[in-house]
Scaffold this active site. Structure first.
Site, PDB file in Angstrom:
ATOM      1  N   ASP A 109      18.312  61.033  69.415  1.00  0.00           N
ATOM      2  CA  ASP A 109      17.979  62.296  69.360  1.00  0.00           C
ATOM      3  C   ASP A 109      16.097  62.053  70.166  1.00  0.00           C
ATOM      4  OD1 ASP A 109      20.141  64.053  68.616  1.00  0.00           O
ATOM      5  OD2 ASP A 109      18.944  63.452  66.371  1.00  0.00           O
ATOM      6  N   ASN A 138      29.974  71.177  61.961  1.00  0.00           N
ATOM      7  CA  ASN A 138      28.699  70.713  62.405  1.00  0.00           C
ATOM      8  C   ASN A 138      28.856  71.489  64.089  1.00  0.00           C
ATOM      9  OD1 ASN A 138      26.180  69.482  62.413  1.00  0.00           O
ATOM     10  ND2 ASN A 138      26.837  67.522  63.893  1.00  0.00           N
ATOM     11  N   GLU A 143      28.833  79.166  61.007  1.00  0.00           N
ATOM     12  CA  GLU A 143      29.125  78.384  60.818  1.00  0.00           C
ATOM     13  C   GLU A 143      30.587  79.597  60.050  1.00  0.00           C
ATOM     14  OE1 GLU A 143      28.567  73.756  61.599  1.00  0.00           O
ATOM     15  OE2 GLU A 143      29.228  75.100  59.368  1.00  0.00           O
ATOM     16  N   ASP A 145      17.910  78.686  50.850  1.00  0.00           N
ATOM     17  CA  ASP A 145      18.618  79.101  49.098  1.00  0.00           C
ATOM     18  C   ASP A 145      19.384  77.846  48.326  1.00  0.00           C
ATOM     19  OD1 ASP A 145      16.871  81.323  49.734  1.00  0.00           O
ATOM     20  OD2 ASP A 145      18.629  82.304  51.267  1.00  0.00           O
ATOM     21  N   GLY A 146      20.046  77.182  49.327  1.00  0.00           N
ATOM     22  CA  GLY A 146      20.621  76.533  48.287  1.00  0.00           C
ATOM     23  C   GLY A 146      21.699  76.138  48.690  1.00  0.00           C
ATOM     24  N   THR A 193      16.412  69.128  61.546  1.00  0.00           N
ATOM     25  CA  THR A 193      17.378  68.378  62.045  1.00  0.00           C
ATOM     26  C   THR A 193      18.189  67.026  60.640  1.00  0.00           C
ATOM     27  OG1 THR A 193      16.649  67.932  64.279  1.00  0.00           O
ATOM     28  CG2 THR A 193      18.382  66.689  63.741  1.00  0.00           C
ATOM     29  N   ALA A 224      19.306  67.771  57.778  1.00  0.00           N
ATOM     30  CA  ALA A 224      19.276  68.905  56.371  1.00  0.00           C
ATOM     31  C   ALA A 224      20.822  69.090  56.133  1.00  0.00           C
ATOM     32  CB  ALA A 224      18.185  69.835  56.246  1.00  0.00           C
ATOM     33  N   GLY A 225      21.457  68.833  56.536  1.00  0.00           N
ATOM     34  CA  GLY A 225      22.844  69.847  56.533  1.00  0.00           C
ATOM     35  C   GLY A 225      23.424  67.886  55.898  1.00  0.00           C
TER      36      GLY A 225
END
Length: 401
Positions: A92, A245, A277, A311-312, A335, A337-338
């Site tokens: 990246d 993703n 998604e 928000d969680g 970038t 975080a998920g």
């Protein structure tokens, strides 16, 4: 003018040191010690995927990659809690200043990335056992990524190197709120060329959890390799973890993305998705409506997770469902975080899969995972920002105090 110029992306320009004559410090092979000679390959095709849709057919020339197997000096893999991550690993390029268009960014920070690789490193950094299976180019970026896996104690014996294709690149546009857009260079990149015959099936069968995304489903031959790997894991009784993703610019069309993502939906035991998604997969239905989310819950699913950023997250099982609040932080770059969230969840599940049946302990694990994601957004880049267990526990203590 940006400090990263297209000419800097060719092999000669990015090398800051000569290619070592032997890669024994990075890898060993099952066939014994072997050095990897420099292989010249064509300059990376600099037509970004966002402007040129990928073809669904196989590339005209697919060369088997080199298997530069196990990492020397890494910790011994704990097979009892091993998480094997399958898919893409790339570079990246993240702008040093938020809120500018890609062409206006004065400079970029080079950061290793790719969702499955991020998860593998995230798990290892949290003290778990992880491995990565995927393909990179036999180029300086590919070697750099292999080094990063080694440095982070990720088993890379399933990594392959393609002598005829480059390691994938992604340029990231950061908005002022830290959200991002991507422009990819992979036409084709090495990760798309992984062959079924190159899979380390023994490593896959040893796993407790096999984690993957959907990008590896976009084009052959990687699509067939992905399906074969998933089948091998399922047949061996390994839990399957799926994070779609979504990256629409990489798919030929929105409809092909929707069909591709859903084509393997019913095989997964654990699925993590975002609100965006859900809306995409349900053709615009309300992602905050539990009835809409439940439509995506297939009969064999053990856990469905919906991430909601600061928000969680929400969680859904056959027995219970609920929401775990997130953490408010100053966002620099979202970038990874998920992926940090997924790493947090899987590290806990790999250690004790009975969490799936215990709502109280599952909520604790999800709070831990939320903290992982929150910490990651406070720095630029994905892998560089992934937290340690100590950092996560400190964040959790501060919220309680």
């Amino acid at each position: 003018m940006a400090l990263v110029h297209p000419s800097a992306l060719c092999f000669g320009a990015v090398s800051s040191h000569p290619r070592p004559s032997s890669l024994s410090n990075r890898f060993s092979t099952s066939a014994g010690s072997r050095s990897c000679a420099a292989v010249k390959s064509p300059r990376l095709n600099l037509t970004p995927s966002i402007h040129r849709p990928l073809r669904s057919s196989s590339p005209p020339c697919v060369r088997p990659g080199k298997a530069l197997a196990s990492v020397q000096g890494s910790h011994e893999t704990d097979e009892s809690s091993l998480v094997v991550c399958f898919g893409e690993m790339l570079i990246d390029f993240v702008p040093t200043i938020n809120g500018l268009a890609l062409a206006e960014a004065p400079a970029f920070k080079k950061a290793p990335g790719g969702a499955p690789a991020n998860v593998a490193v995230g798990i290892a950094r949290l003290g778990g056992s992880s491995a990565f299976i995927g393909k990179v180019g036999e180029d300086e970026f590919g070697y750099m990524l292999a080094d990063i896996l080694k440095e982070n104690n990720v088993n890379n014996e399933g990594m392959r190197f393609d002598p005829g294709a480059r390691t994938a690149l992604a340029f990231v546009t950061l908005k002022k709120d830290g959200e991002r857009e991507f422009m990819f260079y992979r036409n084709p990149s090495a990760d798309m060329l992984l062959l079924e015959s190159e899979l380390d099936l023994d490593l896959i069968r040893k796993a407790k959890i096999f984690h993957y995304g959907s990008i590896s489903l976009i084009t052959e031959p990687c699509k067939s390799a992905h399906i074969a790997a998933t089948k091998a894991a399922k047949d061996a009784g390994v839990l399957l973890s799926y994070d779609p993703n979504l990256r629409l610019p990489l798919w030929p069309s929105a409809e092909s993305a929707r069909e591709g993502i859903l084509s393997i939906w019913d095989t997964a035991d654990i699925i993590k998705i975002s609100e965006e998604e859900i809306a995409f997969l349900t053709n615009g239905e309300d992602p905050y409506d539990d009835n809409v989310v439940r439509k995506l819950y297939h009969p064999n699913l053990k856990l469905l997770l919906v991430t909601e950023g600061p928000d969680g997250c929400r969680y859904y099982t056959k027995e219970f469902s609920g929401r775990v609040k997130g953490f408010k932080v100053d966002v620099v770059d979202t970038t990874g975080a998920g992926d940090a969230f997924v790493a947090g969840v899987l590290s806990k599940l790999a250690a004790d899969v009975s969490l799936l049946k215990d709502e109280k302990r599952l909520r604790e694990a999800l709070s831990f995972a939320n903290a992982c994601g929150a910490i990651t957004v406070t720095e630029r880049g994905a892998i560089p920002a992934l937290p340690t267990t100590e950092a996560v526990m400190n964040a959790l203590v501060k919220t309680v105090a």
